[in-house]
Design a protein around this motif. Structure first.
Motif, short mmCIF file in Angstrom:
data_model
loop_
_atom_site.label_atom_id
_atom_site.label_comp_id
_atom_site.label_asym_id
_atom_site.label_seq_id
_atom_site.Cartn_x
_atom_site.Cartn_y
_atom_site.Cartn_z
N MET A 118 0.83 -1.20 0.00
CA MET A 118 0.00 0.00 0.00
C MET A 118 0.87 1.26 0.00
SD MET A 118 -2.60 1.50 2.86
CE MET A 118 -1.20 1.89 3.87
N ALA A 119 1.93 1.25 0.81
CA ALA A 119 2.83 2.40 0.89
C ALA A 119 3.55 2.60 -0.45
CB ALA A 119 3.84 2.20 2.01
N ARG A 120 3.94 1.52 -1.11
CA ARG A 120 4.59 1.63 -2.42
C ARG A 120 3.66 2.28 -3.44
NH1 ARG A 120 6.38 -4.08 -1.63
NH2 ARG A 120 8.36 -3.91 -0.58
N GLU A 121 2.40 1.83 -3.45
CA GLU A 121 1.42 2.39 -4.39
C GLU A 121 1.20 3.88 -4.15
OE1 GLU A 121 -2.17 0.15 -4.29
OE2 GLU A 121 -1.14 -1.74 -4.73
N ILE A 122 1.14 4.27 -2.88
CA ILE A 122 0.94 5.69 -2.56
C ILE A 122 2.14 6.49 -3.03
CG2 ILE A 122 0.80 7.32 -0.65
CD1 ILE A 122 -0.90 5.25 0.83
N LEU A 123 3.35 5.98 -2.80
CA LEU A 123 4.55 6.70 -3.24
C LEU A 123 4.60 6.82 -4.76
CD1 LEU A 123 7.28 5.33 -0.82
CD2 LEU A 123 6.37 7.65 -0.93
N ILE A 124 4.21 5.78 -5.45
CA ILE A 124 4.23 5.83 -6.92
C ILE A 124 3.23 6.87 -7.43
CG2 ILE A 124 3.63 4.51 -8.99
CD1 ILE A 124 4.84 2.05 -7.57
#
Length: 140
Positions: A118-124
């Motif tokens: 989830m954190a990766r998707e938000i950063l992307i």
């Protein structure tokens, strides 16, 4: 100079043109009555619309008689780990389950939600890749 006019309600006090020739007290009462009348008109329109809707829905569907009392009871939220009543203070996890105050943390209830993904998707989404156009002059 004009003589002040008496209140249009006939209460004995002087009225003003700004208050439609009412004194201050009678003008407040007049505004309350107007507000109540407009509220009643809105209620009448709403009830009329609701009656029309209920009549049309009654014609289209059959009446259903509910004999089970369990459908009217409100379902209480229970902890997904210990089945304790969570009530008002129930904590809803991102995995979709409600937990009590003891099991609210992901480590306490063996959460299967992937926080890293989830954190990766938000950063992307928040930090798109920025590439500058190549300069033609430097290619020589």
């Amino acid at each position: 100079m004009e003589d002040p006019a008496l209140c249009a309600n006939g209460c004995g006090f002087f009225g003003t043109a700004a208050n439609q020739n009412y004194c201050s007290k009678c003008y407040k009462d007049f505004l309350k009555k107007e507000e109540e009348n407009s509220a009643k008109e809105k209620e009448n329109v709403m009830t009329k619309d609701m009656a029309e809707l209920s009549l049309s829905s009654d014609q289209n569907t059959e009446k259903k008689i509910i004999t089970d009392d369990s459908s009217t009871k409100k379902k209480t939220e229970r902890c997904g780990k210990c089945n304790k009543k969570a009530g008002i203070v129930g904590f809803k996890c991102r995995c979709g389950t409600v937990f009590c105050s003891v099991h609210r943390l992901p480590e306490k209830h063996d959460c299967n939600f992937d926080y890293k993904a989830m954190a990766r998707e938000i950063l992307i989404k928040e930090n798109p890749l920025v590439k500058a156009d190549k300069l033609v002059e430097r290619e020589t």
